[in-house]
Scaffold this motif. Structure first.
Motif, mmCIF file in Angstrom:
data_model
loop_
_atom_site.group_PDB
_atom_site.id
_atom_site.type_symbol
_atom_site.label_atom_id
_atom_site.label_comp_id
_atom_site.label_asym_id
_atom_site.label_seq_id
_atom_site.Cartn_x
_atom_site.Cartn_y
_atom_site.Cartn_z
ATOM 1 N N MET A 178 -6.649 -24.256 -0.458
ATOM 2 C CA MET A 178 -5.823 -24.888 0.556
ATOM 3 C C MET A 178 -4.341 -24.601 0.296
ATOM 4 S SD MET A 178 -6.507 -26.827 3.155
ATOM 5 C CE MET A 178 -6.038 -28.211 4.113
ATOM 6 N N ASP A 179 -3.965 -24.650 -0.971
ATOM 7 C CA ASP A 179 -2.572 -24.404 -1.341
ATOM 8 C C ASP A 179 -2.198 -22.944 -1.107
ATOM 9 O OD1 ASP A 179 -0.231 -25.543 -2.174
ATOM 10 O OD2 ASP A 179 -0.506 -24.905 -4.260
ATOM 11 N N LEU A 180 -3.155 -22.057 -1.289
ATOM 12 C CA LEU A 180 -2.917 -20.632 -1.095
ATOM 13 C C LEU A 180 -2.615 -20.313 0.373
ATOM 14 C CD1 LEU A 180 -2.957 -17.986 -2.709
ATOM 15 C CD2 LEU A 180 -5.319 -17.696 -2.008
ATOM 16 N N ILE A 181 -3.237 -21.047 1.287
ATOM 17 C CA ILE A 181 -3.003 -20.835 2.722
ATOM 18 C C ILE A 181 -1.565 -21.192 3.073
ATOM 19 C CG2 ILE A 181 -3.643 -21.621 5.030
ATOM 20 C CD1 ILE A 181 -6.500 -22.036 3.885
ATOM 21 N N LYS A 182 -1.075 -22.289 2.513
ATOM 22 C CA LYS A 182 0.309 -22.704 2.787
ATOM 23 C C LYS A 182 1.308 -21.682 2.262
ATOM 24 C CE LYS A 182 -0.034 -27.706 3.099
ATOM 25 N NZ LYS A 182 -0.284 -27.856 4.458
ATOM 26 N N VAL A 183 1.023 -21.104 1.106
ATOM 27 C CA VAL A 183 1.904 -20.085 0.526
ATOM 28 C C VAL A 183 1.936 -18.852 1.427
ATOM 29 C CG1 VAL A 183 2.207 -18.523 -1.434
ATOM 30 C CG2 VAL A 183 1.598 -20.911 -1.835
ATOM 31 N N ALA A 184 0.783 -18.465 1.946
ATOM 32 C CA ALA A 184 0.706 -17.301 2.829
ATOM 33 C C ALA A 184 1.449 -17.565 4.142
ATOM 34 C CB ALA A 184 -0.743 -16.947 3.113
ATOM 35 N N GLU A 185 1.324 -18.788 4.689
ATOM 36 C CA GLU A 185 2.013 -19.122 5.935
ATOM 37 C C GLU A 185 3.528 -19.104 5.739
ATOM 38 O OE1 GLU A 185 0.450 -22.846 7.275
ATOM 39 O OE2 GLU A 185 -1.245 -21.901 8.291
ATOM 40 N N GLU A 186 3.995 -19.613 4.610
ATOM 41 C CA GLU A 186 5.425 -19.630 4.344
ATOM 42 C C GLU A 186 5.973 -18.221 4.152
ATOM 43 O OE1 GLU A 186 5.993 -22.217 1.025
ATOM 44 O OE2 GLU A 186 5.362 -23.987 2.173
ATOM 45 N N ALA A 187 5.164 -17.322 3.621
ATOM 46 C CA ALA A 187 5.608 -15.939 3.406
ATOM 47 C C ALA A 187 5.819 -15.229 4.737
ATOM 48 C CB ALA A 187 4.585 -15.192 2.561
ATOM 49 N N PHE A 188 4.980 -15.543 5.743
ATOM 50 C CA PHE A 188 5.085 -14.884 7.039
ATOM 51 C C PHE A 188 5.993 -15.633 8.010
ATOM 52 C CE2 PHE A 188 1.067 -12.963 5.593
ATOM 53 C CZ PHE A 188 1.405 -11.630 5.778
ATOM 54 N N ALA A 189 6.397 -16.841 7.683
ATOM 55 C CA ALA A 189 7.257 -17.624 8.576
ATOM 56 C C ALA A 189 8.633 -16.976 8.673
ATOM 57 C CB ALA A 189 7.378 -19.047 8.062
ATOM 58 N N THR A 190 9.135 -16.891 9.906
ATOM 59 C CA THR A 190 10.439 -16.256 10.118
ATOM 60 C C THR A 190 11.582 -17.221 9.858
ATOM 61 O OG1 THR A 190 10.332 -16.814 12.461
ATOM 62 C CG2 THR A 190 9.545 -14.637 11.823
ATOM 63 N N GLY A 191 11.340 -18.503 10.058
ATOM 64 C CA GLY A 191 12.382 -19.500 9.823
ATOM 65 C C GLY A 191 13.433 -19.546 10.909
ATOM 66 N N LYS A 192 13.216 -18.850 12.022
ATOM 67 C CA LYS A 192 14.182 -18.856 13.120
ATOM 68 C C LYS A 192 13.989 -20.114 13.957
ATOM 69 C CE LYS A 192 14.416 -13.863 13.573
ATOM 70 N NZ LYS A 192 14.009 -12.732 14.381
ATOM 71 N N GLU A 193 15.097 -20.643 14.448
ATOM 72 C CA GLU A 193 15.048 -21.817 15.314
ATOM 73 C C GLU A 193 15.282 -21.365 16.746
ATOM 74 O OE1 GLU A 193 14.478 -25.189 14.806
ATOM 75 O OE2 GLU A 193 13.731 -24.496 12.870
ATOM 76 N N PHE A 194 14.395 -21.772 17.643
ATOM 77 C CA PHE A 194 14.526 -21.430 19.051
ATOM 78 C C PHE A 194 14.718 -22.707 19.858
ATOM 79 C CE2 PHE A 194 11.701 -17.912 17.506
ATOM 80 C CZ PHE A 194 12.674 -16.933 17.567
ATOM 81 N N PRO A 195 15.367 -22.609 21.019
ATOM 82 C CA PRO A 195 15.545 -23.810 21.836
ATOM 83 C C PRO A 195 14.207 -24.305 22.374
ATOM 84 C CG PRO A 195 16.272 -21.863 23.025
ATOM 85 C CD PRO A 195 15.980 -21.431 21.624
ATOM 86 N N LYS A 196 14.131 -25.593 22.661
ATOM 87 C CA LYS A 196 12.911 -26.178 23.230
ATOM 88 C C LYS A 196 12.837 -25.793 24.704
ATOM 89 C CE LYS A 196 11.621 -28.772 19.687
ATOM 90 N NZ LYS A 196 10.676 -28.134 18.811
ATOM 91 N N PHE A 197 11.699 -25.240 25.097
ATOM 92 C CA PHE A 197 11.480 -24.908 26.505
ATOM 93 C C PHE A 197 10.067 -25.303 26.864
ATOM 94 C CE2 PHE A 197 10.674 -21.174 23.932
ATOM 95 C CZ PHE A 197 9.431 -20.766 24.353
ATOM 96 N N LYS A 198 9.791 -25.341 28.174
ATOM 97 C CA LYS A 198 8.469 -25.746 28.641
ATOM 98 C C LYS A 198 8.077 -24.873 29.819
ATOM 99 C CE LYS A 198 10.508 -29.515 31.327
ATOM 100 N NZ LYS A 198 11.042 -28.577 32.240
ATOM 101 N N ALA A 199 6.887 -25.097 30.343
ATOM 102 C CA ALA A 199 6.412 -24.330 31.488
ATOM 103 C C ALA A 199 7.329 -24.584 32.674
ATOM 104 C CB ALA A 199 4.983 -24.726 31.829
ATOM 105 N N GLY A 200 7.654 -23.528 33.402
ATOM 106 C CA GLY A 200 8.542 -23.630 34.550
ATOM 107 C C GLY A 200 9.954 -23.177 34.261
ATOM 108 N N ASP A 201 10.319 -23.105 32.985
ATOM 109 C CA ASP A 201 11.664 -22.661 32.621
ATOM 110 C C ASP A 201 11.763 -21.143 32.729
ATOM 111 O OD1 ASP A 201 12.025 -25.293 32.046
ATOM 112 O OD2 ASP A 201 12.272 -25.051 29.892
ATOM 113 N N THR A 202 12.926 -20.666 33.142
ATOM 114 C CA THR A 202 13.196 -19.231 33.153
ATOM 115 C C THR A 202 13.934 -18.899 31.858
ATOM 116 O OG1 THR A 202 13.374 -19.259 35.554
ATOM 117 C CG2 THR A 202 14.267 -17.345 34.418
ATOM 118 N N ILE A 203 13.340 -18.001 31.074
ATOM 119 C CA ILE A 203 13.931 -17.672 29.777
ATOM 120 C C ILE A 203 14.110 -16.164 29.636
ATOM 121 C CG2 ILE A 203 12.976 -19.714 28.635
ATOM 122 C CD1 ILE A 203 10.903 -17.896 27.319
#
Length: 120
Positions: free
Chosen positions: A1-26
């Motif tokens: 279980m701990d190994l999965i979290k390590v793998a996810e953190e390695a591939f995470a980009t860490g970028k923050e994007f604005p909150k958007f929803k269906a119907g928004d033009t982006i």
């Protein structure tokens, strides 16, 4: 279980994007690699659905290319996404806007949600 979290953190980009929803033009600035060259392509359209959760979240953007509708699915954690910019906030009553596929021209427009202007 701990190994999965390590793998996810390695591939995470860490970028923050604005909150958007269906119907928004982006506008999605997407990095395209062609051979040894890299370029950034802007893809502007309406978000017709957001599915998944957490790092596995992905969203579908639909745009009209001439008279042909083009849909593209972007994973939110993709390292190729440079930035996401919200152009318009749409006023819709559904989470999945599949009905836009049948509509063309002015019928396919989405009302814009008015935001109050703040005095600064």
């Amino acid at each position: 279980m701990d190994l999965i979290k390590v793998a996810e953190e390695a591939f995470a980009t860490g970028k923050e994007f604005p909150k958007f929803k269906a119907g928004d033009t982006i506008t999605v600035a997407y990095k395209i690699i062609e051979g040894s060259k890299e370029r950034i392509q802007l893809y502007r359209g309406v978000v017709i659905k957001i599915c998944g959760h957490g790092e596995k979240k992905r969203f579908t953007v639909r745009k009209m290319s001439g008279t042909i509708g083009v849909e593209r699915i972007f994973p939110i954690e993709s390292p190729n996404i440079e930035s996401i910019e919200i152009n318009k906030i749409g006023k819709v009553r559904r989470a999945k806007l599949y009905y836009l596929r049948k509509l063309t021209g002015k019928a396919a427009r989405i009302k814009e949600k008015r935001r109050p202007v703040t005095a600064e």
